[in-house]
Design an enzyme around this catalytic site. Structure first.
Site, PDB file in Angstrom:
ATOM      1  N   SER A  96      11.817  -9.139   3.361  1.00 31.51           N
ATOM      2  CA  SER A  96      12.300 -10.419   2.848  1.00 31.51           C
ATOM      3  C   SER A  96      11.174 -11.417   2.629  1.00 31.51           C
ATOM      4  O   SER A  96      11.413 -12.531   2.173  1.00 31.51           O
ATOM      5  CB  SER A  96      13.339 -11.009   3.811  1.00 31.51           C
ATOM      6  OG  SER A  96      12.828 -11.050   5.126  1.00 31.51           O
ATOM      7  N   HIS A 142      14.816  -6.166  -2.312  1.00 31.60           N
ATOM      8  CA  HIS A 142      15.322  -7.030  -1.256  1.00 31.60           C
ATOM      9  C   HIS A 142      16.815  -7.298  -1.446  1.00 31.60           C
ATOM     10  O   HIS A 142      17.221  -8.117  -2.260  1.00 31.60           O
ATOM     11  CB  HIS A 142      14.529  -8.346  -1.240  1.00 31.60           C
ATOM     12  CG  HIS A 142      14.983  -9.310  -0.198  1.00 31.60           C
ATOM     13  ND1 HIS A 142      14.936 -10.679  -0.385  1.00 31.60           N
ATOM     14  CD2 HIS A 142      15.518  -9.124   1.035  1.00 31.60           C
ATOM     15  CE1 HIS A 142      15.401 -11.279   0.687  1.00 31.60           C
ATOM     16  NE2 HIS A 142      15.764 -10.361   1.559  1.00 31.60           N
ATOM     17  N   GLU A 196      16.755  -8.889  -5.054  1.00 29.75           N
ATOM     18  CA  GLU A 196      15.458  -9.335  -5.567  1.00 29.75           C
ATOM     19  C   GLU A 196      14.576  -8.104  -5.779  1.00 29.75           C
ATOM     20  O   GLU A 196      14.379  -7.311  -4.855  1.00 29.75           O
ATOM     21  CB  GLU A 196      14.767 -10.273  -4.570  1.00 29.75           C
ATOM     22  CG  GLU A 196      15.258 -11.697  -4.606  1.00 29.75           C
ATOM     23  CD  GLU A 196      14.405 -12.605  -3.729  1.00 29.75           C
ATOM     24  OE1 GLU A 196      13.929 -13.637  -4.224  1.00 29.75           O
ATOM     25  OE2 GLU A 196      14.210 -12.288  -2.537  1.00 29.75           O
ATOM     26  N   ASN A 241      14.015 -16.589   0.044  1.00 29.91           N
ATOM     27  CA  ASN A 241      13.613 -17.143   1.330  1.00 29.91           C
ATOM     28  C   ASN A 241      12.609 -18.287   1.217  1.00 29.91           C
ATOM     29  O   ASN A 241      12.505 -19.109   2.126  1.00 29.91           O
ATOM     30  CB  ASN A 241      13.063 -16.031   2.226  1.00 29.91           C
ATOM     31  CG  ASN A 241      14.191 -15.202   2.809  1.00 29.91           C
ATOM     32  OD1 ASN A 241      15.176 -15.737   3.294  1.00 29.91           O
ATOM     33  ND2 ASN A 241      14.061 -13.895   2.749  1.00 29.91           N
TER      34      ASN A 241
END
Length: 295
Positions: free
Chosen positions: A118, A139, A151, A189
């Site tokens: 992540s 991800h 992702e 993130n």
């Protein structure tokens, strides 16, 4: 592509194995612990039962999904027939680098090596392999069977062919793949973790209580879950790890983790997984809340 290996039977790994198996792929779920594999399979079964109860799948779908998953504690055996390996181990740089170095030695030259990291650099992970063109970030979002976004992160040397293959594969899972560049935290993130960290700072400085902060964000910003509850759900140790990766990568103080978060992780208050974080998830506390409704 028919055979997929997933490394790690934890929250993300069992979810990734679930969606691949439900989509008809043969999945080799790998973990160092037989107990972890049993827990992972129990979670997959429970999630399938929930889908069955809601009428989203049939009993035949459930049976077929479970039959598509084989479990292994031997990494070499688990990846021997895999055309794609998805690593979903602990979010620790050294663990991932060690795994990819080993995978590079035991997989076919054409095998795509994906990581569910992540926040950690795909380029750095690929650097320990002899085939960096085959390494890519994939991800998934938690909970994997429900969340549509994946992702897709290209490392510096990731080939167009690898990227195209993984993008198309994500679509076959019913997901929405979104290509992003290889910078700490990627997109999800990089935006989410500073918000969670700021919510923790708001508690730390006594601006408001935990439930009050989450209520403001849910009702005022239309978030389905408050940032502190979400942090518990993700795992406070994972949040801290991601913030540290971004802080180390950018050298920008805005990514520095709040001291309260650091202390909670040191105290093993990790959220849902440990039974306590910003909220209490222990059985006794839940019982108290139920009893309070009748008093």
């Amino acid at each position: 592509m028919k055979n997929i290996a997933v490394i790690g039977a934890g929250t993300m790994g069992n979810g990734i194995a679930h969606v691949f198996a439900q989509s008809g792929y043969k999945v080799q779920l790998i973990d160092i612990s037989q107990e972890s594999l049993q827990k992972g399979m129990a979670t997959i079964t429970k999630n399938l039962d929930r889908m069955l109860a809601k009428g989203k799948i049939t009993e035949a779908d459930k049976s077929r999904t479970l039959k598509n998953i084989a479990t292994y504690t031997d990494l070499s055996k688990g990846v021997s027939t895999a055309q794609l390996v998805v690593e979903a181990a602990t979010e620790q740089r050294d663990i991932k680098l060690g795994l990819f170095k080993e995978l590079d030695a035991i997989t076919d030259a054409n095998t795509i090596l994906a990581t569910n990291t992540s926040s950690i650099s795909i380029t750095q992970i690929a650097s320990v392999t002899a085939k960096p063109e085959n390494v890519i970030g994939m991800h998934f979002m938690n909970p994997v069977p429900i969340m549509n976004l994946v992702e897709i992160i290209r490392g510096y040397n990731t080939s167009d062919e690898t990227t195209k293959t993984v993008m198309e594969l994500a679509k076959k899972l019913g997901k929405t793949p979104t290509e992003v560049n290889d910078y700490p935290g990627f997109v999800a993130n990089r935006i989410l973790m500073p918000m969670i960290n700021e919510a923790i700072e708001t508690v730390y400085h006594g601006v408001a209580g935990v439930e009050e902060i989450d209520t403001v964000m849910k009702l005022g910003m239309a978030h389905p879950m408050g940032p502190l509850q979400l942090a518990d759900f993700i795992g406070l140790d994972v949040c801290l790890s991601i913030l540290n990766v971004m802080y180390d990568g950018f050298k920008n103080p805005k990514y520095a983790p709040c001291p309260l978060l650091v202390n909670m992780v040191m105290a093993k208050k990790l959220g849902v997984k440990s039974g306590e974080g910003f909220y209490d998830y222990t059985v006794s506390k839940k019982a108290e809340k139920v009893a309070a409704q009748f008093n």
